[in-house]
Design an enzyme around this catalytic site. Structure first.
Site, short mmCIF file in Angstrom:
data_model
loop_
_atom_site.label_atom_id
_atom_site.label_comp_id
_atom_site.label_asym_id
_atom_site.label_seq_id
_atom_site.Cartn_x
_atom_site.Cartn_y
_atom_site.Cartn_z
N ARG A 1 -33.36 -4.55 -7.48
CA ARG A 1 -34.48 -3.42 -7.58
C ARG A 1 -35.09 -3.21 -6.18
O ARG A 1 -35.66 -4.28 -5.42
CB ARG A 1 -35.51 -4.20 -8.54
CG ARG A 1 -36.28 -3.22 -9.10
CD ARG A 1 -37.01 -3.70 -10.45
NE ARG A 1 -37.95 -4.83 -10.09
CZ ARG A 1 -39.08 -4.70 -9.85
NH1 ARG A 1 -39.82 -3.67 -9.84
NH2 ARG A 1 -39.83 -5.86 -9.50
N ASN B 1 -34.17 -7.26 -0.75
CA ASN B 1 -32.87 -7.48 -0.92
C ASN B 1 -32.30 -6.82 0.05
O ASN B 1 -31.01 -6.90 0.37
CB ASN B 1 -32.45 -6.43 -2.24
CG ASN B 1 -33.16 -7.20 -3.51
OD1 ASN B 1 -32.96 -8.43 -3.46
ND2 ASN B 1 -33.73 -6.54 -4.35
N ARG C 1 -29.66 2.14 -12.22
CA ARG C 1 -30.51 1.73 -13.20
C ARG C 1 -31.54 2.62 -13.76
O ARG C 1 -31.96 3.17 -12.62
CB ARG C 1 -30.99 0.20 -13.16
CG ARG C 1 -31.75 0.21 -12.19
CD ARG C 1 -32.66 -1.32 -12.19
NE ARG C 1 -31.89 -2.52 -11.67
CZ ARG C 1 -32.49 -3.59 -11.65
NH1 ARG C 1 -33.80 -3.93 -12.12
NH2 ARG C 1 -31.70 -4.63 -11.13
N SER D 1 -39.54 -5.79 -16.37
CA SER D 1 -38.24 -5.87 -16.80
C SER D 1 -37.53 -7.10 -16.22
O SER D 1 -37.81 -7.82 -15.35
CB SER D 1 -37.46 -4.80 -16.03
OG SER D 1 -38.24 -3.38 -16.28
N SER E 1 -34.02 -9.64 -16.23
CA SER E 1 -32.72 -9.51 -15.56
C SER E 1 -31.68 -9.38 -16.79
O SER E 1 -30.80 -8.49 -16.83
CB SER E 1 -32.10 -10.80 -15.00
OG SER E 1 -32.84 -10.94 -13.70
N GLN F 1 -27.21 -13.84 -7.81
CA GLN F 1 -28.60 -13.25 -7.40
C GLN F 1 -28.50 -13.11 -5.75
O GLN F 1 -28.04 -13.81 -5.07
CB GLN F 1 -29.61 -14.58 -7.56
CG GLN F 1 -29.66 -15.31 -8.88
CD GLN F 1 -30.70 -14.35 -9.70
OE1 GLN F 1 -30.80 -12.96 -9.58
NE2 GLN F 1 -31.13 -14.82 -10.71
N ARG G 1 -38.73 -48.69 -8.98
CA ARG G 1 -38.48 -47.40 -8.38
C ARG G 1 -37.08 -47.40 -7.97
O ARG G 1 -36.65 -48.35 -7.34
CB ARG G 1 -39.47 -46.95 -7.42
CG ARG G 1 -40.81 -46.49 -7.91
CD ARG G 1 -41.72 -46.39 -6.67
NE ARG G 1 -41.19 -45.25 -5.73
CZ ARG G 1 -41.57 -43.92 -5.91
NH1 ARG G 1 -42.66 -43.64 -6.85
NH2 ARG G 1 -41.40 -43.13 -5.15
#
Length: 428
Positions: free
Chosen positions: A19, A29, A78, A87, A89, A110, A168
């Site tokens: 987007r 992106n 889109r 919105s 995915s 992704q 531990r």
């Protein structure tokens, strides 16, 4: 191989959601990461995996569409309804499927996972297509101890969630836990249409920790950049040591501007950082040669760079090929920095290629690295630094290979020793 609707081979589509209105980082992106638009890293891996029938980017932004096509993806525009901050995915993927009835399986990758490798995608495609899983998602192993959260004002103590404080674990004694890392989610159409990305017959795919990188905020960027340079996927061809850099003069070494004095003398400007970059390359044993379409021999003489240069070059590719052959180099050992249409074929040929930030669109499309600096403003120095970082990657891989080889010989020697000992014992 399984069949899709109508008995044909199941159509596996890679889908990257990108987007334009990212809240954290504007146009995240396609922001350059180690010289490549962020989305370019995962698209390169998807293309080279060779397992997808189609590769798509779902976006609402023209610039993202342009970059997606440069890296070999098709584009699904889109709708505004699934392009909002709210919105999900899943909504965007369902809309994509609504318009692409041929798709049987979606591999949602992704864009923010730049260290993804084709080998990961190949193995996941095999899980879902050959082994019949309905959904496969990526995880990473973490060795982190978890404690319950205590909110401000609550009158209670924190409690251990996955450890006994009195005993531990040492890291090497504890297998750790698996966490989703968000790199990819593969799912069949029927699951997605029901509103699930994970369901049915499920499987996880464990990624290597060094390949698990997710970029959400600006502070992640420099860390991710170093991780990508160390562990990212740079293409099918293995990197080799660069021995020659050819740099276009106008628009790379200079900013492309020519100043003319009253007595008709030409003057250009350059950035001293680029001269330092050339000197550093020479000190590392990399020969630097210069090329120009115009006659700028007087300018070069004044700059005193000490580099072989070809001016008035009508065919840059021919000059590059002649130099490559004369030096007895493979194309993988040649780097090229250009900025114009006349540089495009040279950029495609060279094993390592770069352009300044203000290079023309065709040159940017052909280059493997896009500098943050403009021509004449430090682009040569920046590209030199990029070459040095990749050389470190080459040397590291070579050293690792040598160590593995010596370890193998050592194991073989130990095995022979054991066999010899057994023979001696038998004789005794």
């Amino acid at each position: 191989m399984e069949a899709g609707a109508g008995g044909s081979r199941a159509h596996l589509a890679a889908l990257v959601l990108a987007r334009g209105g990212s809240k954290g980082i504007r146009l995240k992106n396609i922001k350059l990461l180690a010289g490549v638009p962020l989305i370019g890293w995962v698209l390169r891996a998807a293309v080279d995996a060779g397992v997808f029938h189609s590769i798509w980017v779902s976006t609402d932004h023209d610039e993202i569409e342009k970059v997606a096509k440069q890296f070999g993806a098709q584009v699904h525009r889109r709708s505004p309804e699934v392009s909002q901050d709210s919105s999900t995915s899943l909504e965007a993927i369902k809309e994509f499927l609504h318009h692409h009835h041929e798709v049987d399986i979606v591999g949602n990758i992704q864009a923010t996972s730049p260290c993804l490798h084709p080998s990961d995608l190949i193995k996941v495609a095999d899980l879902i297509q050959r082994e019949g899983f309905d959904s496969v998602f990526s995880v990473v192993r973490r060795h982190q101890f978890r404690w319950s959260e205590v909110k401000k004002g609550e009158n209670k103590m924190t409690e251990p969630q996955n450890l006994n404080p009195a005993k531990r674990y040492r890291r090497q004694d504890w297998p750790g836990e698996l966490y989703e890392n968000g790199s990819f989610y593969f799912a069949r159409r029927h699951l997605i249409e029901k509103g699930y990305l994970q369901g049915g017959k499920m499987a996880y795919y464990e990624m290597r920790a060094e390949h698990s990188v997710d970029i959400d905020i600006d502070i992640d960027w420099p860390i991710a950049e170093q991780r990508v340079l160390s562990f990212g996927y740079f293409g099918k061809e293995p990197l080799e040591e660069v021995k020659l850099l050819v740099c276009s003069i106008d628009g790379c070494l200079t900013n492309g501007r020519i100043y003319v004095t009253e007595d008709q003398k030409e003057m250009v400007s350059y950035d001293y950082r680029d001269i330092v970059g050339i000197d550093l390359l020479k000190k590392r044993g990399i020969q630097v040669r210069l090329i120009s379409e115009r006659d700028c021999s007087k300018t070069l003489s004044a700059m005193q760079l000490g580099c072989i240069a070809k001016v008035s070059a009508t065919n840059k590719l021919q000059v590059l090929e002649d130099w490559q052959k004369d030096m007895g180099l493979s194309w993988k050992e040649v780097a090229y920095l250009g900025n114009e249409e006349s540089d495009v074929e040279c950029l495609k040929k060279a094993g390592m290629s770069g352009v300044p930030a203000d290079a023309c669109a065709l040159a940017q499309k052909a280059a493997g690295y896009i500098c943050k600096s403009n021509g004449g403003c430090g682009a040569v120095r920046e590209f030199a630094e990029h070459i040095f970082l990749l050389l470190e990657k080459v040397n590291s891989a070579r050293k690792q290979k040598e160590e593995m080889g010596s370890a193998g010989k050592e194991m073989g020697g130990n095995e022979n020793s054991r066999r010899g000992s057994k023979r001696l014992m038998k004789k005794e």
